[in-house]
Design an enzyme around this catalytic site. Sequence first.
Site, PDB file in Angstrom:
ATOM      1  CB  ALA A 130       2.098  -8.262  -0.797  1.00 32.25           C
ATOM      2  CG  ASN A 197      -4.240  -2.828   1.198  1.00 35.72           C
ATOM      3  OD1 ASN A 197      -5.241  -2.436   1.753  1.00 35.72           O
ATOM      4  ND2 ASN A 197      -3.896  -2.429  -0.021  1.00 35.72           N
ATOM      5  CG  HIS A 227       6.206  -5.942   1.739  1.00 41.06           C
ATOM      6  ND1 HIS A 227       5.817  -4.630   1.682  1.00 41.06           N
ATOM      7  CD2 HIS A 227       5.655  -6.542   0.657  1.00 41.06           C
ATOM      8  CE1 HIS A 227       5.061  -4.444   0.610  1.00 41.06           C
ATOM      9  NE2 HIS A 227       4.945  -5.590  -0.031  1.00 41.06           N
TER      10      HIS A 227
HETATM   11  N1  LIG Z   1      -3.598  -7.481   1.018  1.00 41.54           N
HETATM   12  C1  LIG Z   1      -2.506  -7.343   0.277  1.00 41.54           C
HETATM   13  O1  LIG Z   1      -1.435  -7.885   0.581  1.00 41.54           O
HETATM   14  C2  LIG Z   1      -2.561  -6.523  -0.971  1.00 41.54           C
HETATM   15  C3  LIG Z   1      -3.693  -5.814  -1.281  1.00 41.54           C
HETATM   16  N2  LIG Z   1      -3.752  -5.083  -2.425  1.00 41.54           N
HETATM   17  C4  LIG Z   1      -5.000  -4.352  -2.682  1.00 41.54           C
HETATM   18  O2  LIG Z   1      -5.889  -5.206  -3.406  1.00 41.54           O
HETATM   19  C5  LIG Z   1      -6.761  -4.411  -4.215  1.00 41.54           C
HETATM   20  C6  LIG Z   1      -6.732  -4.925  -5.670  1.00 41.54           C
HETATM   21  O3  LIG Z   1      -5.427  -4.738  -6.194  1.00 41.54           O
HETATM   22  P1  LIG Z   1      -5.187  -4.687  -7.768  1.00 41.54           P
HETATM   23  O4  LIG Z   1      -6.020  -5.693  -8.462  1.00 41.54           O
HETATM   24  O5  LIG Z   1      -3.733  -4.712  -7.975  1.00 41.54           O
HETATM   25  O6  LIG Z   1      -5.757  -3.230  -8.122  1.00 41.54           O
HETATM   26  P2  LIG Z   1      -6.195  -2.696  -9.576  1.00 41.54           P
HETATM   27  O7  LIG Z   1      -6.160  -1.210  -9.482  1.00 41.54           O
HETATM   28  O8  LIG Z   1      -5.406  -3.373 -10.631  1.00 41.54           O
HETATM   29  O9  LIG Z   1      -7.711  -3.201  -9.707  1.00 41.54           O
HETATM   30  C7  LIG Z   1      -8.736  -2.746  -8.867  1.00 41.54           C
HETATM   31  C8  LIG Z   1     -10.013  -2.642  -9.687  1.00 41.54           C
HETATM   32  O10 LIG Z   1     -11.108  -2.391  -8.802  1.00 41.54           O
HETATM   33  C9  LIG Z   1     -11.808  -1.243  -9.267  1.00 41.54           C
HETATM   34  N3  LIG Z   1     -12.439  -0.571  -8.133  1.00 41.54           N
HETATM   35  C10 LIG Z   1     -11.875   0.277  -7.231  1.00 41.54           C
HETATM   36  N4  LIG Z   1     -12.780   0.695  -6.332  1.00 41.54           N
HETATM   37  C11 LIG Z   1     -13.963   0.127  -6.674  1.00 41.54           C
HETATM   38  C12 LIG Z   1     -15.278   0.181  -6.139  1.00 41.54           C
HETATM   39  N5  LIG Z   1     -15.570   0.946  -5.070  1.00 41.54           N
HETATM   40  N6  LIG Z   1     -16.253  -0.542  -6.738  1.00 41.54           N
HETATM   41  C13 LIG Z   1     -15.969  -1.279  -7.835  1.00 41.54           C
HETATM   42  N7  LIG Z   1     -14.750  -1.374  -8.401  1.00 41.54           N
HETATM   43  C14 LIG Z   1     -13.745  -0.686  -7.822  1.00 41.54           C
HETATM   44  C15 LIG Z   1     -10.762  -0.395  -9.939  1.00 41.54           C
HETATM   45  O11 LIG Z   1     -11.333   0.555 -10.794  1.00 41.54           O
HETATM   46  P3  LIG Z   1     -10.544   1.964 -11.046  1.00 41.54           P
HETATM   47  O12 LIG Z   1      -9.307   1.613 -11.815  1.00 41.54           O
HETATM   48  O13 LIG Z   1     -11.542   2.784 -11.778  1.00 41.54           O
HETATM   49  O14 LIG Z   1     -10.203   2.500  -9.675  1.00 41.54           O
HETATM   50  C16 LIG Z   1      -9.957  -1.458 -10.673  1.00 41.54           C
HETATM   51  O15 LIG Z   1     -10.573  -1.827 -11.892  1.00 41.54           O
HETATM   52  C17 LIG Z   1      -6.266  -2.962  -4.072  1.00 41.54           C
HETATM   53  O16 LIG Z   1      -7.026  -2.274  -3.097  1.00 41.54           O
HETATM   54  C18 LIG Z   1      -4.835  -3.140  -3.568  1.00 41.54           C
HETATM   55  O17 LIG Z   1      -4.380  -2.023  -2.838  1.00 41.54           O
HETATM   56  C19 LIG Z   1      -2.709  -5.070  -3.308  1.00 41.54           C
HETATM   57  C20 LIG Z   1      -1.564  -5.756  -3.029  1.00 41.54           C
HETATM   58  C21 LIG Z   1      -1.378  -6.490  -1.822  1.00 41.54           C
HETATM   59  O1  LIG Z   2       1.631  -5.848  -3.205  1.00 43.07           O
HETATM   60  C1  LIG Z   2       2.415  -5.350  -2.391  1.00 43.07           C
HETATM   61  O2  LIG Z   2       3.652  -5.543  -2.404  1.00 43.07           O
HETATM   62  C2  LIG Z   2       1.925  -4.535  -1.254  1.00 43.07           C
HETATM   63  C3  LIG Z   2       0.780  -3.717  -1.553  1.00 43.07           C
HETATM   64  O3  LIG Z   2       0.604  -3.175  -2.628  1.00 43.07           O
HETATM   65  C4  LIG Z   2      -0.187  -3.552  -0.475  1.00 43.07           C
HETATM   66  O4  LIG Z   2       0.066  -4.077   0.620  1.00 43.07           O
HETATM   67  O5  LIG Z   2      -1.213  -2.889  -0.702  1.00 43.07           O
END
Ligand SMILES: NC(=O)C1=CN([C@@H]2O[C@H](COP(=O)(O)OP(=O)(O)OC[C@H]3O[C@@H](n4cnc5c(N)ncnc54)[C@H](OP(=O)(O)O)[C@@H]3O)[C@@H](O)[C@H]2O)C=CC1
Ligand SMILES: O=C([O-])CC(=O)C(=O)O
Length: 276
Positions: A130, A197, A227
Amino acid sequence: MPDISLRRIALLGCGAMGTRIARAIDSGGINAVLTHVYDQAPERSKGLVDSLKTKPIIVENTHLLSSNNTNLVVEAASQDAVKDVALSVIQNKKDLLIMSVGALLDEAIFEVLADACREYGRSIYLPSGAIAGIDALRAVRGELESVTLTTTKNPRSLSGVPYIEQSGVDLGSLDGPAEVFAGTAADAVRHFPANINVAALIDVACAGGGSTKVRIVADPSIDRNIHEVRASGGFGSMIIRVENVPDPDNPRTSLLAALSAIERIRGLCSGGIMAG
Ligand SMILES: NC(=O)C1=CN([C@@H]2O[C@H](COP(=O)(O)OP(=O)(O)OC[C@H]3O[C@@H](n4cnc5c(N)ncnc54)[C@H](OP(=O)(O)O)[C@@H]3O)[C@@H](O)[C@H]2O)C=CC1
Ligand SMILES: O=C([O-])CC(=O)C(=O)O
């Protein structure tokens, strides 16, 4: 010659981001096939697979993703998922792409994974997600004197975070911007595991050891995930600012994060000329 045979990809997490990644692979625009998926919410993996033209196999636990004949495991689930599965992916001699980068600010995990990558000759990829400018921050890390990240989100993108509830801030009654966190990147990803993250990504790029300064602001007047990174040092200075549209399926997550993951996967699966 680079090996550009069709890549076999397994997906961990079928939420907002995982769904976009799966659809991008399914559309045929990436030199890859999605072979296996897993989500702890079975209805999510089933819903996703039902919507795809080429149906991947739904496995019964995270560890089965990497014991199969795949080249790359894509994590889009949670920090806990990374902590649970990352080492076994590398030990199974697969590459890993991590979106829940906050998990890596646990020093023990970072070192274990770095050692495993060396031992098994595999790679862990962290897309810029992001934020933007990660390549530039990495390039100047030896010259950096100060780096700060300020993240501003609408309160609805920050709801349900126990740290905010415990600190007594009532997100629902804000009538202007309010700082809800100030501290290190390591503390930020611990208190806001699904929101910041990007702080971990910046910290890893800058080799900050978790100490990068982070502020999180809730602002009811904005509808973007903003951000802003300010960095300065012997190289000069830079301000990196993104104003991201939230993913309609998960307002905590920016659309850019999924697009960045997709672009990184596309690059990993093809040869040719790549910018950045
Ligand atoms: N690097 C970056 O810039 C960014 C990173 N992220 C991260 O990316 C990840 C995915 O985001 P997003 O798709 O929006 O999240 P969502 O909550 O929409 O989807 C995540 C899915 O993974 C499932 N899940 C969580 N933990 C586990 C596990 N241990 N084993 C199997 N399944 C699991 C969740 O289930 P349940 O709903 O039951 O928890 C949910 O269905 C998140 O951790 C988020 O914080 C997001 C934005 C930016
Ligand atoms: O998607 C974003 O803007 C940031 C975010 O959630 C993350 O870094 O986990």
